[in-house]
Design a protein around this motif. Sequence first.
Motif, mmCIF file in Angstrom:
data_model
loop_
_atom_site.group_PDB
_atom_site.id
_atom_site.type_symbol
_atom_site.label_atom_id
_atom_site.label_comp_id
_atom_site.label_asym_id
_atom_site.label_seq_id
_atom_site.Cartn_x
_atom_site.Cartn_y
_atom_site.Cartn_z
ATOM 1 N N PHE A 86 0.832 -1.211 0.106
ATOM 2 C CA PHE A 86 0.036 0.149 0.102
ATOM 3 C C PHE A 86 0.829 1.105 0.099
ATOM 4 O O PHE A 86 0.235 2.412 0.388
ATOM 5 C CB PHE A 86 -1.055 -0.121 1.244
ATOM 6 C CG PHE A 86 -1.668 -1.249 1.308
ATOM 7 C CD1 PHE A 86 -2.841 -1.625 0.179
ATOM 8 C CD2 PHE A 86 -1.485 -1.988 2.488
ATOM 9 C CE1 PHE A 86 -3.619 -2.617 0.569
ATOM 10 C CE2 PHE A 86 -2.225 -3.091 2.610
ATOM 11 C CZ PHE A 86 -3.385 -3.385 1.507
ATOM 12 N N GLY A 87 2.028 1.264 -0.507
ATOM 13 C CA GLY A 87 3.057 2.264 -0.179
ATOM 14 C C GLY A 87 3.817 2.393 0.846
ATOM 15 O O GLY A 87 3.607 1.836 1.860
ATOM 16 N N THR A 88 4.939 3.098 0.724
ATOM 17 C CA THR A 88 5.971 3.186 1.823
ATOM 18 C C THR A 88 5.222 3.924 3.025
ATOM 19 O O THR A 88 4.885 5.140 2.475
ATOM 20 C CB THR A 88 7.315 3.635 1.361
ATOM 21 O OG1 THR A 88 7.064 4.919 0.866
ATOM 22 C CG2 THR A 88 8.024 2.553 0.705
ATOM 23 N N PRO A 89 5.194 3.767 4.223
ATOM 24 C CA PRO A 89 4.980 4.676 5.476
ATOM 25 C C PRO A 89 5.566 5.686 5.555
ATOM 26 O O PRO A 89 6.638 5.782 5.067
ATOM 27 C CB PRO A 89 4.643 3.748 6.569
ATOM 28 C CG PRO A 89 5.732 2.666 6.221
ATOM 29 C CD PRO A 89 5.619 2.528 4.863
ATOM 30 N N GLU A 90 5.109 6.819 6.307
ATOM 31 C CA GLU A 90 6.029 8.070 6.559
ATOM 32 C C GLU A 90 7.135 7.723 7.402
ATOM 33 O O GLU A 90 8.144 8.432 7.397
ATOM 34 C CB GLU A 90 4.974 9.044 7.146
ATOM 35 C CG GLU A 90 3.911 9.394 6.243
ATOM 36 C CD GLU A 90 4.521 10.287 5.048
ATOM 37 O OE1 GLU A 90 5.505 10.988 5.344
ATOM 38 O OE2 GLU A 90 3.709 10.367 3.920
ATOM 39 N N SER A 91 6.911 6.757 8.431
ATOM 40 C CA SER A 91 7.999 6.630 9.276
ATOM 41 C C SER A 91 9.269 6.091 8.536
ATOM 42 O O SER A 91 10.403 6.192 8.745
ATOM 43 C CB SER A 91 7.464 5.416 10.159
ATOM 44 O OG SER A 91 7.172 4.247 9.857
ATOM 45 N N GLU A 92 9.041 5.144 7.444
ATOM 46 C CA GLU A 92 10.210 4.640 6.645
ATOM 47 C C GLU A 92 10.659 5.687 5.914
ATOM 48 O O GLU A 92 11.893 5.507 5.670
ATOM 49 C CB GLU A 92 9.486 3.512 5.928
ATOM 50 C CG GLU A 92 9.004 1.992 6.614
ATOM 51 C CD GLU A 92 10.322 1.315 7.186
ATOM 52 O OE1 GLU A 92 11.416 1.582 6.567
ATOM 53 O OE2 GLU A 92 9.939 0.960 8.453
ATOM 54 N N LYS A 93 10.025 6.487 5.320
ATOM 55 C CA LYS A 93 10.570 7.563 4.513
ATOM 56 C C LYS A 93 11.365 8.496 5.418
ATOM 57 O O LYS A 93 12.496 9.023 4.962
ATOM 58 C CB LYS A 93 9.290 8.628 3.971
ATOM 59 C CG LYS A 93 8.567 7.806 2.703
ATOM 60 C CD LYS A 93 7.491 8.533 2.169
ATOM 61 C CE LYS A 93 6.675 7.976 1.223
ATOM 62 N NZ LYS A 93 5.670 8.735 0.669
ATOM 63 N N ALA A 94 10.975 8.796 6.583
ATOM 64 C CA ALA A 94 11.908 9.658 7.605
ATOM 65 C C ALA A 94 12.957 8.829 7.826
ATOM 66 O O ALA A 94 13.974 9.456 7.770
ATOM 67 C CB ALA A 94 10.846 9.772 9.003
ATOM 68 N N LYS A 95 13.116 7.600 8.124
ATOM 69 C CA LYS A 95 14.250 6.816 8.291
ATOM 70 C C LYS A 95 15.438 6.811 7.097
ATOM 71 O O LYS A 95 16.451 7.106 7.346
ATOM 72 C CB LYS A 95 13.962 5.591 8.768
ATOM 73 C CG LYS A 95 13.387 5.126 9.945
ATOM 74 C CD LYS A 95 13.079 3.769 10.389
ATOM 75 C CE LYS A 95 12.530 3.373 11.551
ATOM 76 N NZ LYS A 95 12.166 1.931 11.848
ATOM 77 N N SER A 96 14.590 6.641 5.991
ATOM 78 C CA SER A 96 15.507 6.915 4.863
ATOM 79 C C SER A 96 16.141 8.335 4.684
ATOM 80 O O SER A 96 17.479 8.561 4.300
ATOM 81 C CB SER A 96 14.929 6.714 3.604
ATOM 82 O OG SER A 96 13.664 7.462 3.284
ATOM 83 N N ARG A 97 15.583 9.489 4.806
ATOM 84 C CA ARG A 97 15.905 10.442 4.897
ATOM 85 C C ARG A 97 17.184 10.833 5.705
ATOM 86 O O ARG A 97 18.071 11.443 5.465
ATOM 87 C CB ARG A 97 14.798 11.486 5.050
ATOM 88 C CG ARG A 97 13.785 11.844 3.882
ATOM 89 C CD ARG A 97 12.390 12.825 4.546
ATOM 90 N NE ARG A 97 11.613 12.760 3.347
ATOM 91 C CZ ARG A 97 10.279 13.141 3.668
ATOM 92 N NH1 ARG A 97 9.978 13.605 4.717
ATOM 93 N NH2 ARG A 97 9.514 13.095 2.599
ATOM 94 N N GLU A 98 16.671 10.492 7.037
ATOM 95 C CA GLU A 98 17.939 10.520 8.044
ATOM 96 C C GLU A 98 19.102 9.776 7.779
ATOM 97 O O GLU A 98 20.335 10.502 7.962
ATOM 98 C CB GLU A 98 17.279 9.935 9.423
ATOM 99 C CG GLU A 98 16.233 10.677 10.264
ATOM 100 C CD GLU A 98 15.791 10.194 11.421
ATOM 101 O OE1 GLU A 98 16.237 9.111 11.562
ATOM 102 O OE2 GLU A 98 14.749 10.752 12.118
#
Length: 354
Positions: A86-98
């Motif tokens: 269902f798409g990458t969640p916001e928590s995973e996106k934040a981890k990748s950005r960090e």
Amino acid sequence: MVLHIVMFILKILCMILLAVLALVLLALFFPVKYTGKTEFKDRTVAYRVCAGWLFRLLYADFSGENDGGVITIRVLGIPVKRFYPFGTPESEKAKSREEKDAKKEPDTERQTVEKQIDWQKPAAEKKIRFSEVSTTSDDSGESIFLENPVKEQAKSETKGNPKSETKGNPKSETNPKSETKGNPKSETKGNSKSETGRNSKSAAKEKFSEKIGRIYRNVKSRWNEFYTSVKDKKEKVSEFQKVLKSKVTRRAFQFAKVNIPKLLRHIRPRRFQSDVTFGAKTPDRTGQALGLIGVTFPVLKIPLDKVQITPDFERQVLEGTVTFKGYMLCGVVLYYILKLYFNRDIRRLMKKFS
């Protein structure tokens, strides 16, 4: 000696074939066990479904809340792959950005250190762009810095041009009026006004006719498109009705009616426990949902000993928990799928609708 070597090679090949056959039989007839739990509370749905094969040698886990979810595949307990259906969640996106920012931090620190070293250098070691800065000497012999020598040269040239040349031009040469004063006006005015009035009327008539023709063409093209679309839809509906009323579809429907429930009964959970209170926006929809549940449970032969479903006809609500356990054989599932796929009538229908 040669015969002994040949027999040894054949023995190894037979052992390999037996090992492959054993793995295939295990994959087809060793049960895949699955468990699941779903919780409904305050318009949030939390779910988790786990499936394991061969004493969890291969294990899959699907968990999430509402629209977000992650599928994790493990081999011998080691995570191998992760999917986000269902798409990458916001928590995973934040981890990748960090992680990306952490990788960029050393480079920025090095750049700041290099800048500090450059500023600490003496002025004699710094490089000067001679295209932007140049030196000249005045009458006294002192050097003067110019920001852009080309611009300074252009300014000096413009200052040296005298204005007397432009002022010296006589007005009579540029704008002679003596020649135009003698022309007669009374004869030309009447003819010019009549000609301009006729031209304006003819131009207005042409514009009006063009607008009417454009509107007519647009209406005609849209009507033709609408007519062709309706005609195509009628043809498709008539063809669909013919296909539904044919003998091929009847035989395919009867075959699927027999085999699909068998497949669903094999996949169904053997243990099912629920305590759910639900209600739709309107009472009629709540009743329809309750009737659908009452029909599907007996068809799938789900045990109803520990099933408790309470309808609420007054408010929209969904609360409770659902847990289930079951198993299935991949060989049986594959058997029914291939049986449905290779049926002649079903294949004919698939070709017609494809």
